[in-house]
Each structure stands twice: as structure tokens, then as C-alpha cells.
Motif scaffolding. Sequence first.
Motif, short mmCIF file in Angstrom:
data_model
loop_
_atom_site.label_atom_id
_atom_site.label_comp_id
_atom_site.label_asym_id
_atom_site.label_seq_id
_atom_site.Cartn_x
_atom_site.Cartn_y
_atom_site.Cartn_z
N ILE A 368 66.99 9.55 13.03
CA ILE A 368 65.81 9.03 12.35
C ILE A 368 64.62 9.08 13.30
O ILE A 368 64.75 8.79 14.49
N ARG A 369 63.45 9.43 12.77
CA ARG A 369 62.22 9.45 13.57
C ARG A 369 61.13 8.64 12.87
O ARG A 369 60.96 8.74 11.64
N ARG A 370 60.42 7.85 13.65
CA ARG A 370 59.24 7.17 13.12
C ARG A 370 58.09 8.17 13.16
O ARG A 370 57.71 8.67 14.21
N VAL A 371 57.54 8.49 12.01
CA VAL A 371 56.46 9.47 11.92
C VAL A 371 55.08 8.81 11.86
O VAL A 371 54.07 9.46 12.05
N SER A 372 55.06 7.51 11.56
CA SER A 372 53.81 6.75 11.59
C SER A 372 54.16 5.28 11.73
O SER A 372 55.34 4.91 11.74
N THR A 373 53.16 4.43 11.80
CA THR A 373 53.43 3.00 11.97
C THR A 373 54.16 2.40 10.79
O THR A 373 54.82 1.36 10.93
N ASP A 374 54.09 3.03 9.62
CA ASP A 374 54.73 2.44 8.43
C ASP A 374 55.64 3.42 7.70
O ASP A 374 55.94 3.23 6.52
N GLU A 375 56.11 4.49 8.40
CA GLU A 375 56.99 5.47 7.73
C GLU A 375 58.00 6.02 8.72
O GLU A 375 57.68 6.33 9.86
N ILE A 376 59.26 6.10 8.27
CA ILE A 376 60.31 6.75 9.04
C ILE A 376 60.97 7.80 8.16
O ILE A 376 60.96 7.70 6.92
N GLN A 377 61.54 8.83 8.80
CA GLN A 377 62.24 9.88 8.06
C GLN A 377 63.44 10.36 8.86
O GLN A 377 63.38 10.45 10.09
N SER A 378 64.52 10.69 8.15
CA SER A 378 65.66 11.32 8.80
C SER A 378 65.37 12.81 8.98
O SER A 378 64.52 13.38 8.29
N TYR A 379 66.08 13.42 9.92
CA TYR A 379 65.83 14.83 10.22
C TYR A 379 66.02 15.72 8.99
O TYR A 379 65.33 16.73 8.84
N ASP A 380 66.96 15.38 8.11
CA ASP A 380 67.19 16.24 6.96
C ASP A 380 66.02 16.23 5.98
O ASP A 380 65.87 17.15 5.17
#
Length: 428
Positions: A368-380
Motif C-alpha cells: 500500500i502507498r499513501r498517494v496524498s494526505t487523504d488517499e491510499i492505494q494498493s499497487y494493483d
Amino acid sequence: MYAPGHEWINHSLRPTHIDDSDFRVQIGGSLCSQPYSASVFNVSAMSFGSLSGNAIESLNAGARKGGFYHDTGEGSISRYHRIHGGDLVWEIGSGYFGCRHDDGSFNEERFAANARDEQVKMIEIKLSQGAKPGHGGILPAAKVTAEIAEAREVPVGQDVVSPAGHSAFSTPLELMAFIGRLRELSGGKPVGFKLAIGHPWEWFAMVKAMRETGQRPDFIVVDGGEGGTGAAPLEFINRLGVPLTEALMLAHNTLVGAGLREEIKIGAAGKITSGFNIARTMALGADWCNAARGFMFSLGCIQALNCHSDKCPSGVATQDPSRSRHLDVADKSERVYNFHHNTLKGLAEMLAAAGLQHPAELGPEHIIRRVSTDEIQSYDKLFTFLKPDELLNGNSQHTVFQNYWEEARSDSFLPPAQLAELRLTKLR
């Protein structure tokens, strides 16, 4: 944890227990008669000449004890690589050290003599490296000692030049033929190449040559642009070569989309120093990882930035006996072993917490990566992954493939026709 770019692996409510962290991967496709079972974590390419004899000896002794491989670097196999008998991956660079004629061209007889040595487990052709892709090198005459000359099969006290490119092949088709010939000369050992990804059409051209000829590498090592060295111009270190994440994604996706991924294993290198680094890299598609700086730290490297001066204070990157003799092989080889052992032990504990048994089970959904202060996304969700044979069916929606895949040519590394024409127009 709330800064953009922070990454982690999710845990499971059904954790497993892993007794043995000696994770391994079988390398060697259908064209290989002597496959090799490699650790998922190994010593990346560092030559004798760049490192001291005691440093090389310590790395190899640690590799022997821990059951992982030691990449020779393009400086070939020295006496220090042979003392303890640890597994070697012999890297063949553009200077063909250890397998060259006097004029610097490739020598089949010398190659076969070294490649068939029991200690040599795989052959790796160095096309480029992350720290200085597209750049050759020179070992000044003053540094060419009798021991270095012995390993590289060059005259003592003369400049030793590594050209920027290879002379044994000049097209993707010729590269595949060269791979096949090395596999034959080695007695069927795994043969592959290492590269830092650059122009995508050149990489696509190689993959097309694999499909057209039926000849292919047993493995590919993707070297990220963040790779380090003590012997490169600063601009090359900082501004050339695709970083590991994007390079690995391109290599993995291309082989999947071209229907070749099951035959070809992928190694990866680029600032990999921890169990989590290994996990995230394998989740992106690598089968194993290599490391240089982590193992250098285990030898006692303090990043004094004196690699080029022959005045390394820790005795790691020097040929000065008064400095290198203070690097104690018995002590440092144990540290090399411990770094490998404890890194994989840490990886095993993370995998068990995630409910897995082996790093090969890792997928992009696990990281999992945090892409912004209020959003995370898994690599897939964050990255695009091609389906098997997608490129052969001609329906890829990936921008890079749409731009370059169709026009890449197996008989040439030149850019697609429209790019070449545009460049000529600008020159006019």
C-alpha cells in the motif's frame, strides 16, 4: 505515516509461521541444462579493483556460509573470489575481462575455461548499469596491479578501457545469438543480461528478437537508475537511467504481454537494503533481489566518498595494502552472512504476519502507498499490469507500448522511423 509516498504491507488476521527463511528461486529456462537455485537476496556486481581483495574475500566467504551468490562485477574472477568457493555469477562487460583477446574482443576459448568452473553458477552479460548507463570506464595504468591484471587478463601498468558498448553484437538478433553461444560454451548454465532501462524501443526490440529467434535469456537483472558507484560522473549518477520501480514494471509487463514471463526470471537491484524493500520489489514482479550498498555497509563502508581516491578509510574500496589489511576477513565475512541472514529473517516475519509462506506469493495487492494526505492505494490499483499475451493481441492500452511497441525492430536498436525522421527534420 501520513506523508505522501509512505508505503507498508498489510497484515492478516490469519498469520502463518515460517520456520525456514532460506527462500530460493530456480533460474534456468527450457534451453538451460544446468539450472541454479538462487537465494532471493544476493550480492550485486562489485569488481575486484573497485573493492579491495579483503573485501571481495569477505563477501565471498559470507556468501558461501549463507548459501547466496556473489556477482563478480565486470572485473572478472580474481584469486580472492576463489579462496572460499562461494557461488559466483560471472559478469561479462564490454571489456570482456577474463575472456578477451589482446585487442579487447571476445575470446571463446578463455570464456569456456572460466565459465565451466564449478564455482560459476550463472553468466550475466552487462549491457548497462544503473549508476552510469551508457558510459564506459577506464582503470588508470597506475591502478593496474599484478593482481588486477591477472584477473582481467590485461598487461600490468597500462590503462584498461571498458568501452561504452559491446563489440560482440550490435543488434538485438545478434545479442540473442550471443546468449545462445555463451550458454553452449558454458555447458548449459543459465545465461542472462543486466541492464538499466533506457529507450523503451531498444528494450522492446530485444523482446521481439527473443520471440522471433526462439533464443532468450534465462534471466534478466533490472538495475534501477538509483544504483550507486564510486566511479561515475555526478550527472550520470543523478540524471540517467529509469528508476527501479518504473524499470521493473516495464520489464515485467513486457515479458508478460509477450508471453515470455514464465521462461525468464527477473532479478532487481536499486537501493534494496531491507526485508520490506525485497517484499515491495517482488510484489512489483521481481523473482529475486540483489544489493551492493547494504553488503558494503556490512563490510564497514562509512560512505566517506573516497572510492575514487584509493584512500578509503575502512579498507573496502582501495587497493592500498596499508588500508585494506585492516579489513579483517573473518570478522567481516561473518557480518556479511549476518546481514543476509537477518534481512531474510525479517522478511519471513513480515510474510508470516501477512498470512504468506514465501515471497513468491507476494502480489501488488499486498503493498500500500499513501498517494496524498487523504488517499491510499494498493499497487494493483496504482500501477497498470498487462495480461498474458496482451502485446501479441495488439490491444494494450498502456501509453508506452502504444507509442513504441509496434515499430520496435528485432534487427536494430535504432529508434522507430517517425522518431528518426523527426530528429532529422530538427537537424535540418
